[in-house]
Design a protein around this motif. Structure first.
Motif, PDB file in Angstrom:
ATOM      1  N   VAL A 130       0.865  -1.188   0.000  1.00  0.00           N
ATOM      2  CA  VAL A 130       0.000   0.000   0.000  1.00  0.00           C
ATOM      3  C   VAL A 130       0.896   1.230   0.000  1.00  0.00           C
ATOM      4  O   VAL A 130       1.768   1.360   0.842  1.00  0.00           O
ATOM      5  CB  VAL A 130      -0.901   0.031   1.261  1.00  0.00           C
ATOM      6  CG1 VAL A 130      -1.782   1.276   1.260  1.00  0.00           C
ATOM      7  CG2 VAL A 130      -1.754  -1.227   1.332  1.00  0.00           C
ATOM      8  N   SER A 131       0.701   2.097  -0.956  1.00  0.00           N
ATOM      9  CA  SER A 131       1.524   3.311  -1.007  1.00  0.00           C
ATOM     10  C   SER A 131       0.671   4.562  -0.999  1.00  0.00           C
ATOM     11  O   SER A 131      -0.446   4.573  -1.506  1.00  0.00           O
ATOM     12  CB  SER A 131       2.397   3.318  -2.254  1.00  0.00           C
ATOM     13  OG  SER A 131       3.077   4.566  -2.323  1.00  0.00           O
ATOM     14  N   LYS A 185       5.822  -3.379  -4.420  1.00  0.00           N
ATOM     15  CA  LYS A 185       5.933  -2.244  -3.485  1.00  0.00           C
ATOM     16  C   LYS A 185       7.398  -1.957  -3.159  1.00  0.00           C
ATOM     17  O   LYS A 185       7.813  -0.803  -3.026  1.00  0.00           O
ATOM     18  CB  LYS A 185       5.141  -2.529  -2.197  1.00  0.00           C
ATOM     19  CG  LYS A 185       5.265  -1.437  -1.127  1.00  0.00           C
ATOM     20  CD  LYS A 185       4.589  -0.144  -1.544  1.00  0.00           C
ATOM     21  CE  LYS A 185       5.099   1.122  -0.888  1.00  0.00           C
ATOM     22  NZ  LYS A 185       5.188   1.223   0.537  1.00  0.00           N
ATOM     23  N   HIS A 188       8.772  -0.114  -5.987  1.00  0.00           N
ATOM     24  CA  HIS A 188       8.217   1.245  -5.875  1.00  0.00           C
ATOM     25  C   HIS A 188       9.097   2.077  -4.936  1.00  0.00           C
ATOM     26  O   HIS A 188       9.475   3.206  -5.244  1.00  0.00           O
ATOM     27  CB  HIS A 188       6.781   1.171  -5.353  1.00  0.00           C
ATOM     28  CG  HIS A 188       6.210   2.488  -4.908  1.00  0.00           C
ATOM     29  ND1 HIS A 188       6.573   3.090  -3.718  1.00  0.00           N
ATOM     30  CD2 HIS A 188       5.330   3.337  -5.493  1.00  0.00           C
ATOM     31  CE1 HIS A 188       5.949   4.255  -3.595  1.00  0.00           C
ATOM     32  NE2 HIS A 188       5.176   4.418  -4.662  1.00  0.00           N
ATOM     33  N   LYS A 263      13.830   2.800   6.431  1.00  0.00           N
ATOM     34  CA  LYS A 263      13.321   1.599   7.082  1.00  0.00           C
ATOM     35  C   LYS A 263      13.783   0.367   6.327  1.00  0.00           C
ATOM     36  O   LYS A 263      13.688  -0.737   6.828  1.00  0.00           O
ATOM     37  CB  LYS A 263      11.798   1.646   7.147  1.00  0.00           C
ATOM     38  CG  LYS A 263      11.311   2.775   8.039  1.00  0.00           C
ATOM     39  CD  LYS A 263       9.903   2.523   8.537  1.00  0.00           C
ATOM     40  CE  LYS A 263       9.288   3.781   9.112  1.00  0.00           C
ATOM     41  NZ  LYS A 263       8.677   4.624   8.056  1.00  0.00           N
ATOM     42  N   GLY A 264      14.234   0.535   5.088  1.00  0.00           N
ATOM     43  CA  GLY A 264      14.852  -0.601   4.424  1.00  0.00           C
ATOM     44  C   GLY A 264      14.233  -1.046   3.114  1.00  0.00           C
ATOM     45  O   GLY A 264      14.881  -1.722   2.322  1.00  0.00           O
ATOM     46  N   THR A 265      12.992  -0.668   2.865  1.00  0.00           N
ATOM     47  CA  THR A 265      12.335  -1.206   1.669  1.00  0.00           C
ATOM     48  C   THR A 265      13.013  -0.782   0.369  1.00  0.00           C
ATOM     49  O   THR A 265      13.093  -1.575  -0.564  1.00  0.00           O
ATOM     50  CB  THR A 265      10.862  -0.758   1.622  1.00  0.00           C
ATOM     51  OG1 THR A 265      10.814   0.609   2.028  1.00  0.00           O
ATOM     52  CG2 THR A 265      10.018  -1.568   2.563  1.00  0.00           C
ATOM     53  N   ARG A 290      21.961   7.793   1.289  1.00  0.00           N
ATOM     54  CA  ARG A 290      21.322   7.838   2.611  1.00  0.00           C
ATOM     55  C   ARG A 290      22.278   7.301   3.668  1.00  0.00           C
ATOM     56  O   ARG A 290      22.362   7.823   4.770  1.00  0.00           O
ATOM     57  CB  ARG A 290      20.035   7.013   2.624  1.00  0.00           C
ATOM     58  CG  ARG A 290      18.911   7.680   1.890  1.00  0.00           C
ATOM     59  CD  ARG A 290      17.566   7.092   2.305  1.00  0.00           C
ATOM     60  NE  ARG A 290      16.513   7.610   1.464  1.00  0.00           N
ATOM     61  CZ  ARG A 290      15.219   7.445   1.695  1.00  0.00           C
ATOM     62  NH1 ARG A 290      14.813   6.744   2.746  1.00  0.00           N
ATOM     63  NH2 ARG A 290      14.322   7.951   0.887  1.00  0.00           N
ATOM     64  N   ILE A 364       3.482   7.309  -3.867  1.00  0.00           N
ATOM     65  CA  ILE A 364       4.486   8.368  -3.709  1.00  0.00           C
ATOM     66  C   ILE A 364       5.202   8.666  -5.034  1.00  0.00           C
ATOM     67  O   ILE A 364       5.607   9.795  -5.281  1.00  0.00           O
ATOM     68  CB  ILE A 364       5.523   7.951  -2.624  1.00  0.00           C
ATOM     69  CG1 ILE A 364       4.823   7.619  -1.294  1.00  0.00           C
ATOM     70  CG2 ILE A 364       6.588   9.035  -2.432  1.00  0.00           C
ATOM     71  CD1 ILE A 364       4.142   8.760  -0.602  1.00  0.00           C
TER      72      ILE A 364
HETATM   73  C1  6PG Z   1       4.773   4.833   0.467  1.00  0.00           C
HETATM   74  C2  6PG Z   1       6.051   4.983   1.248  1.00  0.00           C
HETATM   75  C3  6PG Z   1       5.876   4.408   2.612  1.00  0.00           C
HETATM   76  C4  6PG Z   1       6.895   4.852   3.627  1.00  0.00           C
HETATM   77  C5  6PG Z   1       8.237   4.199   3.487  1.00  0.00           C
HETATM   78  C6  6PG Z   1       9.377   5.170   3.631  1.00  0.00           C
HETATM   79  O1  6PG Z   1       4.848   4.285  -0.618  1.00  0.00           O
HETATM   80  O2  6PG Z   1       3.756   5.283   0.967  1.00  0.00           O
HETATM   81  O3  6PG Z   1       7.096   4.345   0.586  1.00  0.00           O
HETATM   82  O4  6PG Z   1       5.726   3.037   2.492  1.00  0.00           O
HETATM   83  O5  6PG Z   1       7.003   6.220   3.625  1.00  0.00           O
HETATM   84  O6  6PG Z   1       8.302   3.270   4.532  1.00  0.00           O
HETATM   85  O7  6PG Z   1      10.516   4.419   3.694  1.00  0.00           O
HETATM   86  P1  6PG Z   1      11.847   4.853   4.413  1.00  0.00           P
HETATM   87  O8  6PG Z   1      11.542   5.017   5.868  1.00  0.00           O
HETATM   88  O9  6PG Z   1      12.720   3.689   4.137  1.00  0.00           O
HETATM   89  O10 6PG Z   1      12.283   6.127   3.787  1.00  0.00           O
END
Ligand code: 6PG
Length: 467
Positions: A130-131, A185, A188, A263-265, A290, A364
């Motif tokens: 979910v974004s 995701k 993304h 956060k790592g994604t 980063r 985003i």
């Molecule tokens: C989204 C964002 C959301 C969140 C990430 C940010 O698509 O809505 O990506 O999932 O803001 O967790 O990630 P970082 O903390 O790694 O920057």
């Protein structure tokens, strides 16, 4: 109404998604790990006139018992251990035919594992990306679903209803089995990191190379947002740069420590790329930037030891705009390459055009480019590379000289532009039919007898150094 749809986890994102579901007329049952959040949420929903079809329980147990089967329960809990712990409890409470939906930023490998474990119990599992942040969750996020076709059918109506719309079409789709949704995701977020880094580099050139104020730069981004760069990230950059810190009356951006969290994604995209023997070097550069940003102490020492000021730049707005546009195209292109490679490896059959379409609103990285990207994937793409699609060839050809001027000007004057430089390096590499890895193959053969392919096609050949 007795709700067959539940949502567990009333944090910022969970509450926003729950309000969205209620707003779309669905009955919903909510619960939360610490139960005080439940009456607070019921009150909040009531204030918005959305409490008619809302019920709540103070535990998972009570929640499941209050809901008639077949139930579908959306988990909005932090990824990792909390998801596993919640699933473990839920498995014992739910009955065959019920569905668990993990709507957090989970690692797609966890999703593959959980799908297996959960479906072995006769339950259905969906891993759903979910974004769109809080606002997206409340008013329409982009939703990337992974799971079986039956699982998708069970939740399709509500997911399509709550998703963002692009020309009336929901920005939500079933993109493949098990981990496919969470992987889309992940990509993304890799693209999100790259785009943010490219924007930050261009901002840095205007700020420290052209000496402009954040407010003035914000106005430039505002203008760009009406052209080819139209996108959510450029739009919010303009707003951020024009904001003032109320305590100090300084530009808001100037009171913020320059150490980026992650956060790592986004990082997972780079890791998967490298693991598969591929590269997404603009995304990698963004992840690296980063990481280095968090080493503030080292950068302070470095600034002292190699004390050369960043020089003035005479780059035009038009050049910077074009450079950012090519950088953005390359980061999308690299993200989609990784998506395709992983889809092949895991047998997901992800339709890149659909992924692009799902990203057109709500998320985003939504931008004016995505509709053209979707069309490009529906046509025949040479080598499957987005940068060879007719539409993008025209754009890149036109803007490449500007990217070259920006990167060479910036590097000559001592400004760090790792993502822009990576985009240029990638494009220059891909337009070099005969590169220089012939030498690397020779070196490998020299020290390790690794062998090479001769230009005439003969394999496992060795050089004269072994004669
Ligand atoms: C989204 C964002 C959301 C969140 C990430 C940010 O698509 O809505 O990506 O999932 O803001 O967790 O990630 P970082 O903390 O790694 O920057």
């Amino acid at each position: 109404d007795t709700a067959t749809l539940g949502l567990y986890g009333l944090g910022t994102m969970g509450s926003a998604l729950a309000l969205n579901i209620l707003d779309n007329g669905f009955a919903l049952h909510v619960s939360n790990r610490s139960s005080d959040a439940v009456p607070l949420f019921v009150e909040e929903a009531g204030a918005d006139g959305l409490a008619d079809k809302l019920t709540g329980s103070d535990s998972l147990d009570a929640m499941v018992n209050a809901m008639p089967a077949p139930r579908a329960i959306i988990l909005m809990v932090p990824s990792g251990k909390p998801v596993d712990a919640t699933i473990q409890t839920l498995i014992l409470l739910l009955a065959k035919g019920d569905t668990i939906i993990d709507a957090g930023n989970s690692d797609f490998r966890d999703t593959i594992r959980r799908t297996k474990d959960i479906e072995q119990q006769g339950l259905t599992f969906i891993g759903m990306g979910v974004s769109g942040g809080e606002d997206g969750a409340r008013h329409g996020p982009s939703i990337m679903v992974g799971g079986s076709p039956a699982a998708w059918n069970a939740v399709r109506e509500v997911i399509e209803a709550i998703a963002a719309k692009f020309n009336g079409e929901p920005c939500a789709d079933h993109l493949g089995p098990d981990g496919a949704g969470h992987f889309v995701k992940t990509v993304h977020n890799g693209i999100e990191y790259a785009d943010m880094q490219l924007i930050a580099e261009v901002y840095g050139l205007m700020r420290y190379g052209r000496g402009q104020s954040p407010g003035d730069i914000g106005a430039v981004f505002d203008r760009w947002n009406k052209g080819a760069l139209e996108s959510y990230l450029v739009e919010i950059t303009a707003k951020v740069l024009q904001a003032t810190d109320s305590e100090t009356d300084q530009p808001a951006v100037d009171v913020i420590l320059d150490a980026a969290g992650q956060k790592g994604t986004g990082r997972w995209t780079a890791i998967e790329a490298i693991r598969m023997g591929q590269s997404a070097n603009v995304i990698e550069a963004a992840v690296a930037a980063r990481a280095w940003s968090s080493e503030g102490a080292a950068r302070t020492v470095g600034a002292d030891i190699y004390d050369t000021p960043r020089g003035e730049l005479a780059l035009s707005d038009v050049d910077l705009e074009s450079a950012l546009l090519v950088g953005r195209i390359v980061s999308y292109a690299q993200g989609f390459r990784i998506l395709t490679a992983a889809s092949d490896e895991f047998d997901w059959s992800i339709d890149s055009a659909r992924a692009a379409e799902v990203w057109r609103a709500g998320c985003i990285i939504r931008s004016a480019l995505l509709d053209d990207i979707a069309s490009a994937f529906r046509s025949d793409l040479p080598e499957g590379q987005l940068i060879f699609a007719d539409h993008f060839v025209v754009l890149i050809r036109d803007a490449l000289p500007a990217l070259r001027r920006v990167v060479s000007g910036a590097t000559a004057a001592g400004h760090a532009v790792p993502a822009l430089a990576s985009a240029l390096g990638f494009l220059d590499t891909l337009r070099t039919a005969r590169g220089t890895t012939d030498l690397i193959q020779a070196q490998r053969d020299f020290f390790g007898r690794h062998g090479f392919v001769r230009l005439d096609g003969r394999k496992d050949q060795h050089g004269p150094w072994w004669d």
